[in-house]
Scaffold this motif. Structure first.
Motif, PDB file in Angstrom:
ATOM      1  N   GLN A  43       0.838  -1.164   0.131  1.00  0.00           N
ATOM      2  CA  GLN A  43       0.067  -0.215   0.091  1.00  0.00           C
ATOM      3  C   GLN A  43       0.935   1.215   0.100  1.00  0.00           C
ATOM      4  O   GLN A  43       0.355   2.297  -0.586  1.00  0.00           O
ATOM      5  CB  GLN A  43      -0.841  -0.062   1.218  1.00  0.00           C
ATOM      6  N   TYR A  44       1.927   1.339   0.911  1.00  0.00           N
ATOM      7  CA  TYR A  44       2.739   2.413   0.851  1.00  0.00           C
ATOM      8  C   TYR A  44       4.234   2.463   0.385  1.00  0.00           C
ATOM      9  O   TYR A  44       4.668   3.504   0.462  1.00  0.00           O
ATOM     10  CB  TYR A  44       2.578   3.038   2.334  1.00  0.00           C
ATOM     11  N   ALA A  45       4.616   1.368   0.224  1.00  0.00           N
ATOM     12  CA  ALA A  45       6.134   1.340   0.010  1.00  0.00           C
ATOM     13  C   ALA A  45       6.343   0.253  -1.059  1.00  0.00           C
ATOM     14  O   ALA A  45       7.320  -0.592  -0.568  1.00  0.00           O
ATOM     15  CB  ALA A  45       6.803   1.313   1.257  1.00  0.00           C
ATOM     16  N   PRO A  46       5.781   0.204  -2.272  1.00  0.00           N
ATOM     17  CA  PRO A  46       6.214  -0.964  -2.909  1.00  0.00           C
ATOM     18  C   PRO A  46       7.419  -0.755  -3.661  1.00  0.00           C
ATOM     19  O   PRO A  46       7.475  -0.429  -4.871  1.00  0.00           O
ATOM     20  CB  PRO A  46       5.022  -0.577  -4.096  1.00  0.00           C
ATOM     21  N   ALA A  66      11.527  -3.967   6.853  1.00  0.00           N
ATOM     22  CA  ALA A  66      10.264  -3.329   7.075  1.00  0.00           C
ATOM     23  C   ALA A  66      10.771  -1.793   6.324  1.00  0.00           C
ATOM     24  O   ALA A  66      11.788  -1.232   7.052  1.00  0.00           O
ATOM     25  CB  ALA A  66       9.897  -3.237   8.243  1.00  0.00           C
ATOM     26  N   PRO A  67       9.817  -1.003   5.822  1.00  0.00           N
ATOM     27  CA  PRO A  67       9.718   0.305   5.680  1.00  0.00           C
ATOM     28  C   PRO A  67      10.169   1.169   6.678  1.00  0.00           C
ATOM     29  O   PRO A  67       9.404   0.882   8.037  1.00  0.00           O
ATOM     30  CB  PRO A  67       8.890   0.994   4.865  1.00  0.00           C
ATOM     31  N   LEU A  68      10.889   2.281   6.831  1.00  0.00           N
ATOM     32  CA  LEU A  68      11.075   3.044   8.082  1.00  0.00           C
ATOM     33  C   LEU A  68       9.856   3.559   8.662  1.00  0.00           C
ATOM     34  O   LEU A  68       9.648   3.697   9.643  1.00  0.00           O
ATOM     35  CB  LEU A  68      12.150   4.152   7.763  1.00  0.00           C
ATOM     36  N   VAL A  69       8.857   4.082   7.897  1.00  0.00           N
ATOM     37  CA  VAL A  69       7.687   4.409   8.465  1.00  0.00           C
ATOM     38  C   VAL A  69       6.956   3.480   9.220  1.00  0.00           C
ATOM     39  O   VAL A  69       6.492   3.854  10.187  1.00  0.00           O
ATOM     40  CB  VAL A  69       6.804   5.267   7.384  1.00  0.00           C
TER      41      VAL A  69
ATOM     42  N   PHE B  66       5.096   9.550   0.969  1.00  0.00           N
ATOM     43  CA  PHE B  66       6.376   8.817   0.465  1.00  0.00           C
ATOM     44  C   PHE B  66       5.765   7.802  -0.678  1.00  0.00           C
ATOM     45  O   PHE B  66       6.441   7.730  -1.722  1.00  0.00           O
ATOM     46  CB  PHE B  66       6.923   7.758   1.387  1.00  0.00           C
ATOM     47  N   ARG B  67       4.452   7.426  -0.762  1.00  0.00           N
ATOM     48  CA  ARG B  67       3.869   6.526  -1.568  1.00  0.00           C
ATOM     49  C   ARG B  67       3.675   7.339  -3.001  1.00  0.00           C
ATOM     50  O   ARG B  67       4.168   7.063  -3.965  1.00  0.00           O
ATOM     51  CB  ARG B  67       2.669   5.680  -1.109  1.00  0.00           C
ATOM     52  N   GLN B  68       3.147   8.464  -2.856  1.00  0.00           N
ATOM     53  CA  GLN B  68       2.918   9.173  -3.807  1.00  0.00           C
ATOM     54  C   GLN B  68       4.324   9.826  -4.708  1.00  0.00           C
ATOM     55  O   GLN B  68       4.347   9.765  -5.776  1.00  0.00           O
ATOM     56  CB  GLN B  68       2.420  10.432  -3.268  1.00  0.00           C
ATOM     57  N   ILE B  69       5.202  10.033  -3.902  1.00  0.00           N
ATOM     58  CA  ILE B  69       6.571  10.520  -4.569  1.00  0.00           C
ATOM     59  C   ILE B  69       7.347   9.389  -5.042  1.00  0.00           C
ATOM     60  O   ILE B  69       7.820   9.365  -6.149  1.00  0.00           O
ATOM     61  CB  ILE B  69       7.638  11.274  -3.392  1.00  0.00           C
ATOM     62  N   ALA B 102       1.702  15.406  -2.909  1.00  0.00           N
ATOM     63  CA  ALA B 102       2.981  15.529  -2.194  1.00  0.00           C
ATOM     64  C   ALA B 102       3.707  16.484  -3.491  1.00  0.00           C
ATOM     65  O   ALA B 102       3.827  16.095  -4.827  1.00  0.00           O
ATOM     66  CB  ALA B 102       3.330  14.384  -1.878  1.00  0.00           C
ATOM     67  N   SER B 103       4.517  17.304  -2.912  1.00  0.00           N
ATOM     68  CA  SER B 103       5.643  17.683  -3.839  1.00  0.00           C
ATOM     69  C   SER B 103       6.879  17.898  -3.079  1.00  0.00           C
ATOM     70  O   SER B 103       7.047  17.852  -1.704  1.00  0.00           O
ATOM     71  CB  SER B 103       5.316  19.180  -4.350  1.00  0.00           C
ATOM     72  N   ILE B 104       8.216  17.581  -3.902  1.00  0.00           N
ATOM     73  CA  ILE B 104       9.256  17.761  -3.567  1.00  0.00           C
ATOM     74  C   ILE B 104      10.189  18.885  -3.987  1.00  0.00           C
ATOM     75  O   ILE B 104      10.106  19.132  -5.124  1.00  0.00           O
ATOM     76  CB  ILE B 104      10.167  16.569  -3.413  1.00  0.00           C
ATOM     77  N   GLU B 105      11.092  19.398  -3.124  1.00  0.00           N
ATOM     78  CA  GLU B 105      11.935  20.410  -3.719  1.00  0.00           C
ATOM     79  C   GLU B 105      13.457  19.964  -3.434  1.00  0.00           C
ATOM     80  O   GLU B 105      13.837  19.726  -2.367  1.00  0.00           O
ATOM     81  CB  GLU B 105      11.680  21.902  -3.493  1.00  0.00           C
ATOM     82  N   ILE B 106      14.516  20.039  -4.517  1.00  0.00           N
ATOM     83  CA  ILE B 106      15.841  19.779  -4.037  1.00  0.00           C
ATOM     84  C   ILE B 106      16.510  21.217  -3.401  1.00  0.00           C
ATOM     85  O   ILE B 106      16.255  22.066  -4.153  1.00  0.00           O
ATOM     86  CB  ILE B 106      16.721  19.355  -5.292  1.00  0.00           C
ATOM     87  N   VAL B 107      16.785  20.936  -2.078  1.00  0.00           N
ATOM     88  CA  VAL B 107      17.358  22.079  -1.484  1.00  0.00           C
ATOM     89  C   VAL B 107      18.837  22.176  -1.557  1.00  0.00           C
ATOM     90  O   VAL B 107      19.446  23.040  -1.183  1.00  0.00           O
ATOM     91  CB  VAL B 107      16.589  22.539  -0.086  1.00  0.00           C
ATOM     92  N   GLU B 108      19.228  21.014  -1.367  1.00  0.00           N
ATOM     93  CA  GLU B 108      20.962  20.978  -1.701  1.00  0.00           C
ATOM     94  C   GLU B 108      21.331  19.604  -2.286  1.00  0.00           C
ATOM     95  O   GLU B 108      20.530  18.665  -2.271  1.00  0.00           O
ATOM     96  CB  GLU B 108      21.609  20.716  -0.112  1.00  0.00           C
TER      97      GLU B 108
END
Lengths: 170, 150
Positions: A43-46, A66-69, B66-69, B102-108
């Motif tokens: 569901q969350y970390a495929p 296991a994923p960190l979260v 994290f799933r979305q990214i 979700a959005s990500i920005e590279i900051v460094e």
């Protein structure tokens, strides 16, 4: 200490005044199964490391990891079950630092150790304190696998709530 | 998407996910397993809580983000490891029916001194709801492979 005993409140009903720096709370253990890792990860970390035990990532780690979260959430759940926050705690607004330290493999039994690293009363919110803690998630060999640092609002005990914030502990 | 490596990410680059709608049953089933507090579990009890209604566990919002990214596939080629997160802030409650972006920005972007095959990407994550309000922000460091020198 002693106030809650006198008032007949259970020893797990903790309020701000019961905490001091260095206080630790150790949870019970819980085994993380392959089925739980698969369910969470689908569901969350495929990713292969969490889903496919024949993947190079899993073989290198010695099994499904296991994923960190999931590891942090499991550690937090075990901490919640100590009921440390049950009476006086409010929802946390964040976590300042979350780190993976070692892989968690299917079959590992995790427990958590919460250490209070700060405790102060809030001038802005009478009857409320802020506790800082480091929550360490550990495996069956008592090795740290992950940790987080968080701050949590904590109510003062009902009988002290009316008292003004003076004589700060710590 | 073509394979991206450390060198392909520039400071200021922004990547945005698709939307994902969070249902009440997902909020409750996540909370039952990982965060069994009444304001994540019980619609009635949540009404009287600081949240004023059912709200997703912060860990749930993290996992969804994290799933979305991950679904963008940005780090598929370069992924070595994630080191963790800093300054995670749950700014607003996530409610049943919210659609999250979700959005990500590279900051460094810092090449490793000791290991020439990799670099470190410092990334700011921002998760917003369908009303454009921030619900969560955090920083993460991603260890990314560099392109193999010819």
């Amino acid at each position: 200490m002693g106030a809650w005993q006198q008032s007949g409140v259970g020893v797990t009903d903790l309020y701000f005044d019961d905490f001091h720096v260095g206080f630790t709370i150790t949870s019970a253990g819980m085994t993380v199964t392959a089925a739980e890792i698969l369910e969470f990860s689908r569901q969350y970390a495929p990713e292969a490391a969490h889903l496919d035990r024949h993947s190079p990532e899993a073989i290198e780690a010695g099994g499904l990891t296991a994923p960190l979260v999931q590891v942090l959430a499991t550690g937090f759940r075990l901490f919640l079950e100590t009921r440390t926050l049950a009476a006086g705690g409010e929802a946390a607004a964040g976590a300042d630092e979350c780190r993976s330290v070692r892989p968690v493999l299917a079959g590992d039994t995790l427990h958590s150790v919460a250490e209070i690293t700060g405790a102060r009363l809030l001038q802005s919110r009478p009857g409320m304190g802020l506790i800082e803690m480091r929550l360490s998630v550990r495996n069956q060999r008592d090795e740290e696998v992950a940790f987080l640092r968080a701050k949590s609002f904590m109510r003062r005990a009902p009988h002290t709530a009316a008292v003004t914030n003076k004589g700060e502990p710590g | 998407m073509s394979d991206l490596y450390f060198e392909d990410f520039k400071v200021g680059d922004v990547f945005r996910s698709e939307g994902l709608t969070i249902t009440e049953s997902e909020i409750i089933s996540f909370a039952m397993k990982y965060d069994p507090q009444s304001f994540h579990l019980d619609v009635e009890a949540a009404r009287d809580s600081v949240f004023g209604g059912l709200a997703a566990s912060g860990f749930h919002t993290l996992a969804v983000t994290f799933r979305q990214i991950l679904a963008l596939g940005l780090f598929r080629a370069s992924n070595i490891a994630g080191q963790g997160m800093d300054e995670v802030r749950w700014v607003r409650p996530v409610r049943p029916g919210d659609t999250l972006y979700a959005s990500i920005e590279i900051v460094e972007a810092t090449p490793s001194d000791r290991k020439p095959d990799r670099g470190y990407l410092r990334i700011r994550y921002v998760t917003t709801n369908h009303q454009g309000e921030e619900v969560m922000t955090l920083f993460a460091t991603h260890v990314a492979k560099r392109r193999r020198e010819a």
